[in-house]
Design a protein around this motif. Structure first.
Motif, PDB file in Angstrom:
ATOM      1  N   GLY A   1       0.825  -1.211   0.000  1.00  0.00           N
ATOM      2  CA  GLY A   1       0.000   0.000   0.000  1.00  0.00           C
ATOM      3  C   GLY A   1       0.858   1.260   0.000  1.00  0.00           C
TER       4      GLY A   1
ATOM      5  N   MET B   1       3.933   1.460  -1.016  1.00  0.00           N
ATOM      6  CA  MET B   1       4.614   1.506  -2.308  1.00  0.00           C
ATOM      7  C   MET B   1       3.664   2.010  -3.394  1.00  0.00           C
ATOM      8  SD  MET B   1       7.089  -1.441  -3.663  1.00  0.00           S
ATOM      9  CE  MET B   1       5.844  -2.475  -4.429  1.00  0.00           C
ATOM     10  N   ALA B   2       2.395   1.628  -3.314  1.00  0.00           N
ATOM     11  CA  ALA B   2       1.410   2.080  -4.298  1.00  0.00           C
ATOM     12  C   ALA B   2       1.301   3.609  -4.278  1.00  0.00           C
ATOM     13  CB  ALA B   2       0.046   1.450  -4.017  1.00  0.00           C
ATOM     14  N   MET B   3       1.219   4.183  -3.071  1.00  0.00           N
ATOM     15  CA  MET B   3       1.115   5.649  -2.935  1.00  0.00           C
ATOM     16  C   MET B   3       2.340   6.329  -3.529  1.00  0.00           C
ATOM     17  SD  MET B   3      -1.696   6.020  -1.361  1.00  0.00           S
ATOM     18  CE  MET B   3      -2.779   4.856  -0.561  1.00  0.00           C
TER      19      MET B   3
ATOM     20  N   GLU C   1       4.567   5.081  -5.696  1.00  0.00           N
ATOM     21  CA  GLU C   1       4.702   4.860  -7.143  1.00  0.00           C
ATOM     22  C   GLU C   1       3.786   5.783  -7.936  1.00  0.00           C
ATOM     23  OE1 GLU C   1       4.362   0.837  -8.530  1.00  0.00           O
ATOM     24  OE2 GLU C   1       6.220   0.225  -7.552  1.00  0.00           O
ATOM     25  N   LEU C   2       2.558   5.965  -7.444  1.00  0.00           N
ATOM     26  CA  LEU C   2       1.646   6.885  -8.128  1.00  0.00           C
ATOM     27  C   LEU C   2       2.279   8.271  -8.215  1.00  0.00           C
ATOM     28  CD1 LEU C   2      -1.825   7.230  -8.683  1.00  0.00           C
ATOM     29  CD2 LEU C   2      -1.215   8.948  -7.005  1.00  0.00           C
TER      30      LEU C   2
ATOM     31  N   LEU D   1      -1.129  11.372   1.148  1.00  0.00           N
ATOM     32  CA  LEU D   1      -1.686  10.071   0.754  1.00  0.00           C
ATOM     33  C   LEU D   1      -1.265   8.992   1.744  1.00  0.00           C
ATOM     34  CD1 LEU D   1      -1.378   9.852  -3.140  1.00  0.00           C
ATOM     35  CD2 LEU D   1      -3.372  10.401  -1.744  1.00  0.00           C
TER      36      LEU D   1
ATOM     37  N   ALA E   1      -4.053   4.665  -6.770  1.00  0.00           N
ATOM     38  CA  ALA E   1      -2.689   4.171  -6.511  1.00  0.00           C
ATOM     39  C   ALA E   1      -2.713   2.657  -6.263  1.00  0.00           C
ATOM     40  CB  ALA E   1      -2.084   4.898  -5.314  1.00  0.00           C
ATOM     41  N   MET E   2      -3.668   2.201  -5.438  1.00  0.00           N
ATOM     42  CA  MET E   2      -3.785   0.773  -5.120  1.00  0.00           C
ATOM     43  C   MET E   2      -4.066  -0.034  -6.387  1.00  0.00           C
ATOM     44  SD  MET E   2      -3.393   0.737  -1.887  1.00  0.00           S
ATOM     45  CE  MET E   2      -3.353   2.039  -0.677  1.00  0.00           C
TER      46      MET E   2
ATOM     47  N   LEU F   1      -1.053  -0.062  -8.896  1.00  0.00           N
ATOM     48  CA  LEU F   1      -0.002  -0.991  -8.466  1.00  0.00           C
ATOM     49  C   LEU F   1      -0.369  -2.410  -8.893  1.00  0.00           C
ATOM     50  CD1 LEU F   1       2.502  -1.177  -5.986  1.00  0.00           C
ATOM     51  CD2 LEU F   1       0.716  -2.777  -5.317  1.00  0.00           C
TER      52      LEU F   1
ATOM     53  N   LEU G   1      -6.031  -4.398  -0.353  1.00  0.00           N
ATOM     54  CA  LEU G   1      -5.327  -3.111  -0.261  1.00  0.00           C
ATOM     55  C   LEU G   1      -6.311  -1.959  -0.130  1.00  0.00           C
ATOM     56  CD1 LEU G   1      -2.371  -3.303  -2.812  1.00  0.00           C
ATOM     57  CD2 LEU G   1      -2.333  -3.590  -0.343  1.00  0.00           C
TER      58      LEU G   1
END
Lengths: 211, 211
Positions: A169, A171-173, A175-176, A197, B172-173, B176, B197
């Motif tokens: 989660g 990492m998702a924030m 990466e976006l 975020l 973002a979730m 990913l 997530l």
């Protein structure tokens, strides 16, 4: 030929000069690979942009493949350094995770053309690039986050959630936010959004009393 | 030459036949663009893979650019359809958002080669692709999520958080999870992770009593 007895203090030592040429070549290679694409780029263009001869490229890096690998290994070392510094930082797990994400966001921001090259080369169509495990960046980052999450669970700061899910989660924030820097079509989100975020995400894993 | 009086019921009508050829050409184009890269791909290869003549490609799509635009517009229509269906779905805002993300994850999973082509063409080095605003996919998706978040805030289901931040976090979730499907180097996360997530993220915005 050098004249014995005459020192040249303004000329750097051979290794320093080599280092200077290597740095110029790496920077030039990132720019050329980014503009033309790795497959279409030539060693000649990289040498020209760096203001050195073509044999100098072969001397320092062996080939176009060698240039790309050197760029990627340098990026890997820079990320590792950032992760090591983050490991030493004091504070709560949540604050350490947010700070690390801001550091990596800033590092990414300094290397956007390199990130674009890595994306194009390893996620795009085959173009003769040398083998390199591009997942190494995310694996290293995720492990750092996982260690911080585990510490947060152990101290009671976080609920006993699934460590990998929290790391994914976070990492998702990040990466976006990073990917928004990759292409002019996307509006960059700015470092404030990274913090906002991740904070929004963390309010779900904090061990706060619930109804 | 057709023989008058002899009907051929197994041969589809002209428009149906056209539709069949168009579909075969679009599928072939995605495969060729994905394997060779858009810049290196030729109309001849697309025609060969589809089992039609080169003039048939020009007749239906005008050019290689026309093929790429047709692929992207078709993808845009499919996403719009998924978003419209999601707007009609009953349930809580949270459940509707999770279900929409699972739908879009599944849609993306059915079109991984197309997504790879779009990534390579619009985030990679310049390669003569026609202008197309590739952000249209995320803009449409984000607006759908924002409407659902607004409904959730209005009904008291969510805390009065910043709608855009929640939409960005959800995106973002999903991104990913989607990007994990793009390249064999990454382990795909599976639809269960999309739900997990986003649930983890939502537990921070639910209007649950806190300490």
């Amino acid at each position: 030929m050098e004249t014995p007895g005459i020192s040249a203090p303004s000329v750097p030592a051979a290794t320093e000069q080599d280092e200077h040429v290597r740095t110029r070549l790496l920077n030039a290679a990132v720019r050329v690979f980014d503009r033309k694409g790795y497959a279409a780029a030539s060693v000649r263009e990289v040498a020209e942009m760096a203001g050195v001869t073509k044999p100098a490229v072969y001397y320092h890096f062996g080939s176009k493949e060698g240039l790309l690998l050197a760029i990627l290994h340098q990026a890997e070392r820079q990320l590792s350094h950032t992760l090591e510094q983050a490991d030493l930082r004091p504070g709560s797990a949540r604050e350490r995770i947010v700070a690390l994400c801001e550091d990596v966001y800033a590092l990414f921001g300094q290397h956007v053309p390199l990130a674009r090259v890595a994306h194009a080369v390893f996620l795009g169509p085959p173009d003769g690039a040398p083998p390199f495990d591009v997942t190494v960046f995310e694996v290293k980052f995720r492990r750092s986050i996982e260690r911080m999450v585990e510490a947060g669970i152990a101290s009671g700061e976080f609920l006993p959630v699934a460590t990998e899910d929290v790391a994914l989660g976070v990492m998702a924030m990040l990466e976006l936010c990073n990917e928004r820097q990759l292409h002019p079509a996307f509006e960059p989100v700015g470092p404030g959004v990274v913090r906002r975020l991740i904070s929004l995400f963390f309010d779900g894993v904090m061990n706060a009393p619930r109804g």
